[in-house]
Design an enzyme around this catalytic site. Structure first.
Site, PDB file in Angstrom:
ATOM      1  N   THR A   1      -0.183  -0.343   5.906  1.00 29.29           N
ATOM      2  CA  THR A   1      -0.038  -1.395   4.905  1.00 29.29           C
ATOM      3  C   THR A   1      -0.600  -2.711   5.431  1.00 29.29           C
ATOM      4  OG1 THR A   1       1.868  -0.333   3.860  1.00 29.29           O
ATOM      5  CG2 THR A   1       1.586  -2.694   3.487  1.00 29.29           C
TER       6      THR A   1
ATOM      7  N   GLY B   1       2.289   4.199   4.680  1.00 27.72           N
ATOM      8  CA  GLY B   1       2.921   4.002   5.965  1.00 27.72           C
ATOM      9  C   GLY B   1       2.971   2.523   6.327  1.00 27.72           C
ATOM     10  N   CYS B   2       3.825   2.198   7.293  1.00 22.61           N
ATOM     11  CA  CYS B   2       4.036   0.786   7.643  1.00 22.61           C
ATOM     12  C   CYS B   2       2.804   0.171   8.309  1.00 22.61           C
ATOM     13  CB  CYS B   2       5.278   0.638   8.510  1.00 22.61           C
ATOM     14  SG  CYS B   2       5.351   1.732   9.946  1.00 22.61           S
ATOM     15  N   TYR B   3       2.277   0.808   9.355  1.00 23.77           N
ATOM     16  CA  TYR B   3       1.071   0.265   9.992  1.00 23.77           C
ATOM     17  C   TYR B   3      -0.096   0.149   9.004  1.00 23.77           C
ATOM     18  CZ  TYR B   3       2.729   0.634  14.904  1.00 23.77           C
ATOM     19  OH  TYR B   3       3.378   0.472  16.099  1.00 23.77           O
TER      20      TYR B   3
ATOM     21  N   GLU C   1       4.029  -8.018   8.392  1.00 21.26           N
ATOM     22  CA  GLU C   1       4.944  -7.576   7.335  1.00 21.26           C
ATOM     23  C   GLU C   1       6.274  -7.219   7.975  1.00 21.26           C
ATOM     24  OE1 GLU C   1       3.278  -3.868   5.874  1.00 21.26           O
ATOM     25  OE2 GLU C   1       4.253  -2.752   7.477  1.00 21.26           O
TER      26      GLU C   1
END
Length: 343
Positions: A151, A147-149, A315
């Site tokens: 990472t 998932g984005c968070y 990111e």
């Protein structure tokens, strides 16, 4: 040349993948799907110059043999059938949803409120955090993109966790651009609602991405479990994630030792940007790239015995937090240069 398919190509992560694979020196798109726009060319749905025809997922199943790898950019809960179908056909699967990130059906039910209908596949999926699981990814045929968070959080804290320096509690304050919610027409994500505003949501021990933080960071720690207090916010920006993490190091651990630890852990990593002392990671360090920028700051630089540190990691949520990381995983799994198509 790697032959690729994309299931769900018209969402934000899907269109990012189209653009990445279109320019990839060793990959070619063979088909892309859409639920709502099948039958149209991609150029009618997005402002791109490519007329890739959009087909249905059922058509993609029939054409599975045309590709070596399929990227699943489908909503949570909708990747399971597709993953099972393509895996049974012998196709490599890289799933960008959360359906195969966790290790058990019980954990999936706990955090996503859904019954997992293919629990037998969960042990076969490799968690696609390249900097942590690179060797496993080199032989993987089934990959779950993080998932984005998580990472930003996992890359930002992994060196501390692995060294046993993370402590028993971490406070995380994260902010994400609106594209992190997907291409959906819900009220909080409309321009007038999100512009000139910032909104916390699912704060505390509630957000489903905590499960991935526990998976990676508690899994790396030599002993004990850390409790993560996580506060995500909707940021009035199109893309990007910035996570600010507050940690307490063990007695005697200095800022210099922490910097040396991060430098050693991430030595040679093509997409990790460690900032020097005095600089802070910002969205501009990473937006429109596949990098993760990390800064380290002592809470009280005048105190040589200071144990409190602030780690910031940023990111692009659509690249290192999703599609770029998916291509990085593909490069590893197919024996390509890890940076191919990403620099």
């Amino acid at each position: 040349m790697i032959k690729a398919g994309i299931a769900g190509a018209t969402g934000y992560t899907g269109i990012e993948l189209v653009q990445l694979l279109h320019r990839h020196p060793q990959a070619a798109l063979h088909w892309i799907t859409s639920v709502n726009s099948a039958g149209k060319p991609l150029s009618e749905v997005h402002a791109v110059p490519w007329n890739y025809p959009l087909i249905t997922l059922e058509e993609a199943y029939a054409r599975a043999a045309e590709v070596d790898v399929v990227f699943l950019c489908l909503p949570h809960g909708q990747s399971i059938t597709a993953a099972r179908t393509f895996a049974a056909a012998g196709i490599a699967v890289i799933d960008l949803s959360a359906d195969f990130r966790l290790q058990s059906a019980e954990a999936y039910r706990r955090w996503y409120g859904l019954e997992h209908t293919a629990p037998e596949l969960l042990p076969s999926f490799v968690y696609g955090l390249c900097e942590v699981n690179r060797e496993k990814l080199r032989t993987a045929r089934l990959i779950a993109v993080p998932g984005c968070y998580p990472t930003t959080v996992n890359l930002g804290l992994y060196p501390l966790a692995k060294a046993g320096w993370l402590g028993d509690r971490v406070i995380i304050d994260s902010k994400s651009g609106v594209s992190g919610a997907g291409r959906t027409a819900k009220q909080p994500y409309m321009f007038v609602e999100a512009n000139e505003n910032m909104t916390p949501y699912a704060i505390g021990y509630r957000h489903r991405h905590i499960a991935e933080m526990e998976l990676v960071l508690n899994g790396a720690a030599p002993g004990g479990a850390c409790h993560f207090t996580f506060s995500p916010h909707l940021l009035p920006a199109s893309r990007g994630i910035l996570s600010t993490m507050y940690v307490r190091a063990p007695d005697g651990v200095t800022e210099t030792q922490i910097r040396d630890l991060y430098a050693a852990t991430y030595a040679g990593e093509p997409f990790i940007h460690l900032l020097p002392a005095g600089q802070q990671a910002t969205l501009r360090h990473t937006v429109h790239t596949n990098r993760c920028a990390i800064s380290i700051t002592a809470d009280d630089p005048g105190d040589p015995a200071c144990r409190d540190f602030i780690i910031v990691a940023t990111e692009d949520n659509l690249l290192k937090g999703a599609s770029g990381q998916a291509v990085q995983c593909m490069n590893l799994a197919f024996g390509l240069d890890e940076i191919a198509g990403l620099i």
